[in-house]
Design a protein around this motif. Structure first.
Motif, PDB file in Angstrom:
ATOM      1  N   PRO A   1      34.947  46.546  37.618  1.00 10.02           N
ATOM      2  CA  PRO A   1      34.548  45.247  37.081  1.00 10.02           C
ATOM      3  C   PRO A   1      33.659  45.458  35.863  1.00 10.02           C
ATOM      4  CG  PRO A   1      33.266  45.759  39.024  1.00 10.02           C
ATOM      5  CD  PRO A   1      34.285  46.852  38.878  1.00 10.02           C
TER       6      PRO A   1
ATOM      7  N   GLN B   1      33.375  37.891  34.858  1.00  9.59           N
ATOM      8  CA  GLN B   1      34.387  38.154  35.876  1.00  9.59           C
ATOM      9  C   GLN B   1      35.581  38.798  35.203  1.00  9.59           C
ATOM     10  OE1 GLN B   1      32.904  34.182  38.122  1.00  9.59           O
ATOM     11  NE2 GLN B   1      34.728  34.052  36.988  1.00  9.59           N
TER      12      GLN B   1
ATOM     13  N   LEU C   1      38.121  42.279  34.864  1.00 10.97           N
ATOM     14  CA  LEU C   1      38.644  43.531  35.403  1.00 10.97           C
ATOM     15  C   LEU C   1      38.959  44.440  34.227  1.00 10.97           C
ATOM     16  CD1 LEU C   1      39.858  45.290  37.709  1.00 10.97           C
ATOM     17  CD2 LEU C   1      42.019  44.122  37.258  1.00 10.97           C
TER      18      LEU C   1
ATOM     19  N   LYS D   1      35.197  34.855  40.796  1.00 11.15           N
ATOM     20  CA  LYS D   1      34.720  36.167  41.235  1.00 11.15           C
ATOM     21  C   LYS D   1      35.533  36.657  42.435  1.00 11.15           C
ATOM     22  CE  LYS D   1      30.342  38.073  40.633  1.00 11.15           C
ATOM     23  NZ  LYS D   1      30.130  38.365  39.429  1.00 11.15           N
ATOM     24  N   ALA D   2      35.984  35.729  43.274  1.00  9.26           N
ATOM     25  CA  ALA D   2      36.809  36.108  44.422  1.00  9.26           C
ATOM     26  C   ALA D   2      38.131  36.717  43.956  1.00  9.26           C
ATOM     27  CB  ALA D   2      37.068  34.891  45.308  1.00  9.26           C
ATOM     28  N   GLN D   3      38.694  36.198  42.870  1.00  5.19           N
ATOM     29  CA  GLN D   3      39.932  36.761  42.319  1.00  5.19           C
ATOM     30  C   GLN D   3      39.708  38.185  41.829  1.00  5.19           C
ATOM     31  OE1 GLN D   3      43.169  35.188  41.918  1.00  5.19           O
ATOM     32  NE2 GLN D   3      43.654  37.322  41.578  1.00  5.19           N
ATOM     33  N   LEU D   4      38.570  38.421  41.164  1.00  2.00           N
ATOM     34  CA  LEU D   4      38.240  39.765  40.689  1.00  2.00           C
ATOM     35  C   LEU D   4      38.127  40.736  41.851  1.00  2.00           C
ATOM     36  CD1 LEU D   4      37.354  41.742  38.459  1.00  2.00           C
ATOM     37  CD2 LEU D   4      35.027  40.899  38.793  1.00  2.00           C
ATOM     38  N   HIS D   5      37.448  40.345  42.914  1.00  2.00           N
ATOM     39  CA  HIS D   5      37.307  41.216  44.086  1.00  2.00           C
ATOM     40  C   HIS D   5      38.663  41.463  44.753  1.00  2.00           C
ATOM     41  CE1 HIS D   5      33.012  41.477  43.811  1.00  2.00           C
ATOM     42  NE2 HIS D   5      32.895  40.159  43.828  1.00  2.00           N
ATOM     43  N   GLN D   6      39.524  40.472  44.772  1.00  2.00           N
ATOM     44  CA  GLN D   6      40.863  40.660  45.346  1.00  2.00           C
ATOM     45  C   GLN D   6      41.657  41.653  44.511  1.00  2.00           C
ATOM     46  OE1 GLN D   6      43.192  37.089  45.623  1.00  2.00           O
ATOM     47  NE2 GLN D   6      44.999  38.163  46.389  1.00  2.00           N
ATOM     48  N   TRP D   7      41.609  41.531  43.174  1.00  2.00           N
ATOM     49  CA  TRP D   7      42.307  42.487  42.310  1.00  2.00           C
ATOM     50  C   TRP D   7      41.822  43.907  42.540  1.00  2.00           C
ATOM     51  CZ3 TRP D   7      41.910  39.372  37.107  1.00  2.00           C
ATOM     52  CH2 TRP D   7      42.929  38.416  37.069  1.00  2.00           C
ATOM     53  N   LEU D   8      40.503  44.081  42.616  1.00  2.00           N
ATOM     54  CA  LEU D   8      39.961  45.422  42.827  1.00  2.00           C
ATOM     55  C   LEU D   8      40.395  45.989  44.178  1.00  2.00           C
ATOM     56  CD1 LEU D   8      36.405  44.888  41.359  1.00  2.00           C
ATOM     57  CD2 LEU D   8      38.164  46.424  40.463  1.00  2.00           C
ATOM     58  N   ALA D   9      40.409  45.141  45.214  1.00  2.00           N
ATOM     59  CA  ALA D   9      40.818  45.598  46.541  1.00  2.00           C
ATOM     60  C   ALA D   9      42.301  45.971  46.576  1.00  2.00           C
ATOM     61  CB  ALA D   9      40.524  44.517  47.581  1.00  2.00           C
TER      62      ALA D   9
END
Length: 170
Positions: free
Chosen positions: A120, A125, A127, A148-156
């Protein structure tokens, strides 16, 4: 001429009125017992005792699954990852990594990739995905996430996909 602070004997400590002066050389008050080591940890050796022998370093972590043969091509039906915003996109699939930056597409086959970094951005927000070539060239793409939830989903999602394909690099 006065000496600058920090040189010479310390200044005297003022005592409350009527208190006898503190004797020099008096031992300080004890602070209590030393802290105990965490549960399950070995106690530290006593002062002057020889240290226990070190037998190499810590054991390496076991691989979660067997590594593929060196130089083996990745399977054609592997996982995929797609992330995009209005201007940029990243696609990771069995053929390699594709970065689209402002309408320009860069395709990198797995044979021409040293590694891929994803993180990140320190602001907002965003990637950040960077592809590193064997010669040291680095190509970076930044994708704005709406939340921010979308960013965390992409990283996961991106981490395991990259790990899957980079394991075949050997």
């Amino acid at each position: 001429m006065t000496t600058p602070p920090g040189f010479g004997p310390p200044p005297p400590i003022p005592q409350p009125y009527g208190a006898p002066p503190a004797p020099y050389g008096a031992p300080p008050a004890p602070y209590g017992a030393p802290p105990s080591p965490p549960y399950g940890a070995p106690a530290p050796p006593a002062y002057g005792a020889p240290a226990p022998p070190a037998y190499g370093g810590p054991a390496p972590y076991p691989a979660p699954y067997p590594a593929p043969p060196h130089g083996a091509p990745p399977p054609a039906d592997g996982p995929e990852f797609v992330a995009h915003d209005r201007r940029n996109s990243v696609i990771v699939d069995p053929s390699g990594v594709s970065l689209e930056i402002d309408g320009h597409t860069l395709d990198f086959p797995w044979s021409g990739i040293t590694t891929v970094h994803a993180a990140p951005a320190p602001y907002g927000q965003v990637l950040m995905v960077a592809v590193v070539h064997p010669g040291g060239m680095l190509y970076e793409c930044r994708i704005d996430a709406r939340r921010k939830a979308q960013l965390h989903q992409w990283l996961a999602e991106l981490g395991p996909v990259l790990h899957h394909y980079l394991a075949y690099r050997g």
